[in-house]
Design a protein around this motif. Structure first.
Motif, PDB file in Angstrom:
ATOM      1  N   VAL A   1      85.589  13.253   3.823  1.00  0.00           N
ATOM      2  CA  VAL A   1      86.524  12.175   3.501  1.00  0.00           C
ATOM      3  C   VAL A   1      85.840  10.816   3.688  1.00  0.00           C
ATOM      4  O   VAL A   1      85.006  10.642   4.579  1.00  0.00           O
ATOM      5  CB  VAL A   1      87.792  12.285   4.379  1.00  0.00           C
ATOM      6  CG1 VAL A   1      87.500  11.917   5.825  1.00  0.00           C
ATOM      7  CG2 VAL A   1      88.922  11.435   3.830  1.00  0.00           C
ATOM      8  N   ALA A   2      86.171   9.855   2.828  1.00  0.00           N
ATOM      9  CA  ALA A   2      85.565   8.526   2.909  1.00  0.00           C
ATOM     10  C   ALA A   2      86.292   7.633   3.911  1.00  0.00           C
ATOM     11  O   ALA A   2      85.660   6.810   4.585  1.00  0.00           O
ATOM     12  CB  ALA A   2      85.551   7.866   1.531  1.00  0.00           C
ATOM     13  N   SER A   3      87.620   7.751   4.008  1.00  0.00           N
ATOM     14  CA  SER A   3      88.391   6.976   4.984  1.00  0.00           C
ATOM     15  C   SER A   3      89.727   7.655   5.212  1.00  0.00           C
ATOM     16  O   SER A   3      90.190   8.450   4.381  1.00  0.00           O
ATOM     17  CB  SER A   3      88.601   5.529   4.516  1.00  0.00           C
ATOM     18  OG  SER A   3      89.502   5.478   3.425  1.00  0.00           O
ATOM     19  N   VAL A   4      90.344   7.333   6.346  1.00  0.00           N
ATOM     20  CA  VAL A   4      91.661   7.863   6.685  1.00  0.00           C
ATOM     21  C   VAL A   4      92.558   6.697   7.065  1.00  0.00           C
ATOM     22  O   VAL A   4      92.225   5.910   7.961  1.00  0.00           O
ATOM     23  CB  VAL A   4      91.588   8.867   7.852  1.00  0.00           C
ATOM     24  CG1 VAL A   4      92.988   9.365   8.208  1.00  0.00           C
ATOM     25  CG2 VAL A   4      90.677  10.040   7.511  1.00  0.00           C
ATOM     26  N   GLN A   5      93.696   6.582   6.387  1.00  0.00           N
ATOM     27  CA  GLN A   5      94.680   5.550   6.684  1.00  0.00           C
ATOM     28  C   GLN A   5      95.908   6.212   7.312  1.00  0.00           C
ATOM     29  O   GLN A   5      96.702   6.851   6.613  1.00  0.00           O
ATOM     30  CB  GLN A   5      95.090   4.811   5.419  1.00  0.00           C
ATOM     31  CG  GLN A   5      96.278   3.861   5.578  1.00  0.00           C
ATOM     32  CD  GLN A   5      95.972   2.723   6.526  1.00  0.00           C
ATOM     33  OE1 GLN A   5      95.143   1.886   6.244  1.00  0.00           O
ATOM     34  NE2 GLN A   5      96.663   2.702   7.668  1.00  0.00           N
ATOM     35  N   PRO A   6      96.108   6.110   8.643  1.00  0.00           N
ATOM     36  CA  PRO A   6      97.326   6.660   9.256  1.00  0.00           C
ATOM     37  C   PRO A   6      98.541   5.817   8.851  1.00  0.00           C
ATOM     38  O   PRO A   6      98.520   4.587   8.964  1.00  0.00           O
ATOM     39  CB  PRO A   6      97.054   6.552  10.758  1.00  0.00           C
ATOM     40  CG  PRO A   6      95.576   6.304  10.887  1.00  0.00           C
ATOM     41  CD  PRO A   6      95.192   5.557   9.656  1.00  0.00           C
TER      42      PRO A   6
ATOM     43  N   GLN B   1      91.441   3.754   9.642  1.00  0.00           N
ATOM     44  CA  GLN B   1      92.058   2.433   9.542  1.00  0.00           C
ATOM     45  C   GLN B   1      93.164   2.264  10.590  1.00  0.00           C
ATOM     46  O   GLN B   1      93.702   3.243  11.111  1.00  0.00           O
ATOM     47  CB  GLN B   1      92.656   2.251   8.141  1.00  0.00           C
ATOM     48  CG  GLN B   1      91.684   2.438   6.998  1.00  0.00           C
ATOM     49  CD  GLN B   1      90.854   1.189   6.732  1.00  0.00           C
ATOM     50  OE1 GLN B   1      90.947   0.204   7.463  1.00  0.00           O
ATOM     51  NE2 GLN B   1      90.047   1.219   5.688  1.00  0.00           N
ATOM     52  N   PRO B   2      93.532   1.006  10.903  1.00  0.00           N
ATOM     53  CA  PRO B   2      94.675   0.772  11.796  1.00  0.00           C
ATOM     54  C   PRO B   2      95.960   1.356  11.223  1.00  0.00           C
ATOM     55  O   PRO B   2      96.130   1.447  10.000  1.00  0.00           O
ATOM     56  CB  PRO B   2      94.747  -0.758  11.868  1.00  0.00           C
ATOM     57  CG  PRO B   2      93.373  -1.226  11.520  1.00  0.00           C
ATOM     58  CD  PRO B   2      92.846  -0.246  10.520  1.00  0.00           C
TER      59      PRO B   2
ATOM     60  N   ALA C   1      91.042   4.354  18.129  1.00  0.00           N
ATOM     61  CA  ALA C   1      89.729   4.497  18.753  1.00  0.00           C
ATOM     62  C   ALA C   1      89.425   5.966  19.039  1.00  0.00           C
ATOM     63  O   ALA C   1      88.288   6.430  18.851  1.00  0.00           O
ATOM     64  CB  ALA C   1      89.665   3.676  20.040  1.00  0.00           C
ATOM     65  N   HIS C   2      90.427   6.703  19.482  1.00  0.00           N
ATOM     66  CA  HIS C   2      90.245   8.132  19.746  1.00  0.00           C
ATOM     67  C   HIS C   2      89.914   8.881  18.463  1.00  0.00           C
ATOM     68  O   HIS C   2      88.971   9.696  18.425  1.00  0.00           O
ATOM     69  CB  HIS C   2      91.504   8.701  20.392  1.00  0.00           C
ATOM     70  CG  HIS C   2      91.524  10.192  20.479  1.00  0.00           C
ATOM     71  ND1 HIS C   2      90.728  10.896  21.350  1.00  0.00           N
ATOM     72  CD2 HIS C   2      92.235  11.122  19.766  1.00  0.00           C
ATOM     73  CE1 HIS C   2      90.943  12.199  21.194  1.00  0.00           C
ATOM     74  NE2 HIS C   2      91.855  12.351  20.241  1.00  0.00           N
ATOM     75  N   TRP C   3      90.672   8.625  17.389  1.00  0.00           N
ATOM     76  CA  TRP C   3      90.421   9.325  16.123  1.00  0.00           C
ATOM     77  C   TRP C   3      89.070   8.945  15.525  1.00  0.00           C
ATOM     78  O   TRP C   3      88.396   9.777  14.923  1.00  0.00           O
ATOM     79  CB  TRP C   3      91.550   9.043  15.142  1.00  0.00           C
ATOM     80  CG  TRP C   3      92.848   9.675  15.550  1.00  0.00           C
ATOM     81  CD1 TRP C   3      93.005  10.849  16.238  1.00  0.00           C
ATOM     82  CD2 TRP C   3      94.163   9.169  15.332  1.00  0.00           C
ATOM     83  NE1 TRP C   3      94.333  11.111  16.445  1.00  0.00           N
ATOM     84  CE2 TRP C   3      95.070  10.106  15.894  1.00  0.00           C
ATOM     85  CE3 TRP C   3      94.668   8.036  14.699  1.00  0.00           C
ATOM     86  CZ2 TRP C   3      96.445   9.921  15.846  1.00  0.00           C
ATOM     87  CZ3 TRP C   3      96.043   7.853  14.654  1.00  0.00           C
ATOM     88  CH2 TRP C   3      96.922   8.784  15.219  1.00  0.00           C
TER      89      TRP C   3
END
Length: 245
Positions: A105-110, A152-153, A130-132
């Motif tokens: 995956v390139a990025s993860v946005q929660p 991402q935040p 920070a943990h993820w």
């Protein structure tokens, strides 16, 4: 035996002597490595790839290494896939980030959605991010990926969709996982470029959220007739998109 892989997110050069960041130094110490042992450093934002290095000194808190040769090794999928996911509760988000990183995956946005069980904000959200991010680093160290995906935040779905910075992720195919619509595999075969995939938490997205995604121009797609958990759906989508020819 392959040298242990250590994340070092700073530009490097051959012959340079550097002190590893605190987390990387702790990792070396936990592995009980010694001066003279070999390492592989990755995460260089300037050169990419990875660097061969040798430990020169181990102190109580710091580890010093000498950088040797650069290796232009890339193990990333041909297609960049960005996930925006309604956060599943308990440890499932940890598992999702770890396995999504392994799949490239390139990025993860929660995302925080109407049906989200996990509700994060403020300092608690910052600590989770920070943990993820650390989970993603550890997954790259294990799987051989040389580019750590950005976590991402936490954002509310509506705020994220309304933010013009969202388009900074680049052009591409924007998809929303929903039931009873054409399958993702069909779109993956038709469009080889980067993809952005949005999916809901436990219970899925609310009808008005699905309507908002459609109004924002996202194409609804499905993973078939079965009902999948959020973390399973995310990984299934990644598999289809990253392994498609």
């Amino acid at each position: 035996m392959d040298a242990p892989r250590i994340h070092h997110p700073q530009p490097l050069q051959a012959g340079q002597t550097v002190v590893l960041p605190p987390a990387a130094s702790r990792h070396v110490q936990v592995l009980r490595l010694q001066p003279g042992d070999a390492l592989t450093l990755f995460g260089d934002p300037l050169h990419g790839g990875q660097w061969r290095a040798t430990i020169t000194a181990i102190g109580r808190r710091d580890v010093t290494v000498q950088v040797q040769a650069h290796e232009a090794v890339q193990r990333e999928p041909a297609r960049a896939v960005h996930l925006a996911v309604g956060m599943p509760a308990n440890e499932r988000m940890d598992w999702l980030v770890e396995k999504a990183t392994e799949l490239g995956v390139a990025s993860v946005q929660p995302l925080l959605t109407q049906r989200s069980v996990l509700r994060l904000s403020g300092e608690r959200a910052d600590k989770k991010i920070a943990h993820w991010q650390a989970v993603a680093v550890a997954a790259c160290e294990q799987c051989g990926g040389n580019r750590v995906p950005l976590v991402q935040p936490v954002r509310a779905l509506a705020d994220w969709l309304a933010d013009p910075v969202r388009t900074g992720l680049g052009r591409g195919l924007w998809l929303s996982l929903q039931p009873d619509v054409p399958t993702l595999a069909r779109w993956a075969a038709m469009y080889p470029g980067p993809c952005h995939v949005v999916l809901g938490p436990e219970g899925g997205l609310a009808p008005d959220e699905e309507a908002t995604l459609a109004h924002a121009g996202l194409q609804p797609v499905s993973l078939g007739a079965r009902v999948l958990r959020t973390e399973t759906a995310a990984l299934a989508a990644l598999t289809v998109l990253t392994l498609a020819p």
